[in-house]
Scaffold this active site. Structure first.
Site, PDB file in Angstrom:
ATOM      1  N   GLU A  88      31.533 -25.524  15.732  1.00 13.80           N
ATOM      2  CA  GLU A  88      32.464 -25.657  14.609  1.00 13.80           C
ATOM      3  C   GLU A  88      32.208 -26.938  13.819  1.00 13.80           C
ATOM      4  O   GLU A  88      32.220 -26.929  12.584  1.00 13.80           O
ATOM      5  CB  GLU A  88      33.902 -25.601  15.118  1.00 13.80           C
ATOM      6  N   THR A 123      16.347 -26.878   0.778  1.00 19.28           N
ATOM      7  CA  THR A 123      17.335 -25.804   0.736  1.00 19.28           C
ATOM      8  C   THR A 123      18.086 -25.821  -0.585  1.00 19.28           C
ATOM      9  O   THR A 123      18.374 -24.771  -1.169  1.00 19.28           O
ATOM     10  CB  THR A 123      18.324 -25.949   1.906  1.00 19.28           C
TER      11      THR A 123
END
Length: 297
Positions: free
Chosen positions: A117, A171
């Site tokens: 997470e 990216t």
């Protein structure tokens, strides 16, 4: 006390599984952490990354705050095998290592869901960090703050031939070329192809991979940023011993999947591709089933 964290490279998207699917590979970055009485000392990486903007340090700091680790300073040493900004999850190795490194000083390295997470929050999406954490092939879903990741059992042993070019592709740059919307038919194709890839890997239906890896969301657009992309992919798709091929992550690395018994796969592909590769590196990798590992020294 020193903490050593070893994190595998990852290959994300698998064609149609954009920001969803990824797998861990037997190529590793290793990071050693040691607390000190004050200051940051980073070694083993280029000078421009040896500062507080270092991604591993940023992840370490956020994880320390999350787990209640109070530290004055830290020494970080990096040993890198994963090439930077080539579509093999180098940034994810830094993020996962930083989090695990901080958690290790609080004896929390087994809490992989919490690590997932936090890593997803830092990275922005789970497709690369999830396999780096859990190993193997993973699919992940984000729902607001919740991240759900499942491992997909792969029936056959495969080898992954990574074609790594000598140039980088960030990216951020590769996301700029993506369309903002996708037509219904293209969306249906991507959903069906991802389902085919997953089902084929689970059931050992190798004949489904070549079609399954085809994508309409990102590969046609990112491929335009890679020299000889169409020509190389055409050679790979026409090799009857290549089960399938896809753009690894955001690129520019291309990935070919071959059978375990195809011992001459790398040599054959080098010969078939010839001058199309120029200075590209071609390496054969396996699926990593562990994800990160952590040891104390």
């Amino acid at each position: 006390m020193k903490v050593k964290v070893k994190v595998p490279a990852t290959s994300a998207n698998l064609g149609p599984g954009f920001d969803v699917a990824g797998l861990a590979l037997t190529l590793y970055n290793t990071f050693t952490f040691e607390l000190n009485e004050g200051g940051l000392n980073i070694t083993g990486c280029p000078t421009q990354f040896c500062n507080e903007e270092n991604l591993t340090y940023q992840a370490f700091s956020q994880a320390a705050q999350s787990c209640g680790l109070d530290f004055k300073g830290v020494n970080i040493h990096c040993e890198s095998q994963v090439p930077y900004t080539r579509g093999l999850g180098s940034s994810s190795t830094c993020i996962v290592a930083g989090i695990v490194g901080a958690f290790a000083f609080k004896d929390k390295t087994d809490d992989r869901q919490e690590i997932l997470e936090l890593a997803t929050k830092i990275e922005g999406h789970p497709d690369n960090v999830a396999p780096a954490i859990f190993g193997g092939l993973t699919v992940s879903v984000m729902e607001e703050e919740q991240v759900l990741t499942l491992n997909i059992p792969v029936k056959h042993e495969y080898r992954f031939v990574a074609l790594i070019p000598p140039f980088t592709l960030s990216t951020e740059e590769s996301r700029k070329v993506l369309p903002q919307t996708l037509g219904r038919q293209d969306a249906i194709k991507n959903v069906s192809h991802l389902a085919l890839v997953v089902a084929s890997l689970i059931n050992g239906y190798d004949d489904g991979l070549k079609l399954g890896f085809k994508d309409r969301l990102h590969q046609p657009y990112r491929g335009k940023l890679i020299h000889n992309y169409d020509e190389i992919m055409n050679v790979l798709e026409n090799d009857e011993n290549v089960l399938g091929c896809y753009l690894s992550g955001a690129g520019p690395t291309l990935m070919a999947v071959i059978r375990e018994e195809d011992k001459m796969g790398v040599v054959r592909l080098k010969e078939e591709l010839g001058s199309l590769l120029n200075d590209w590196e071609v390496i054969k990798l396996e699926l990593d089933h562990k994800g990160y590992t952590c040891d104390y020294e």
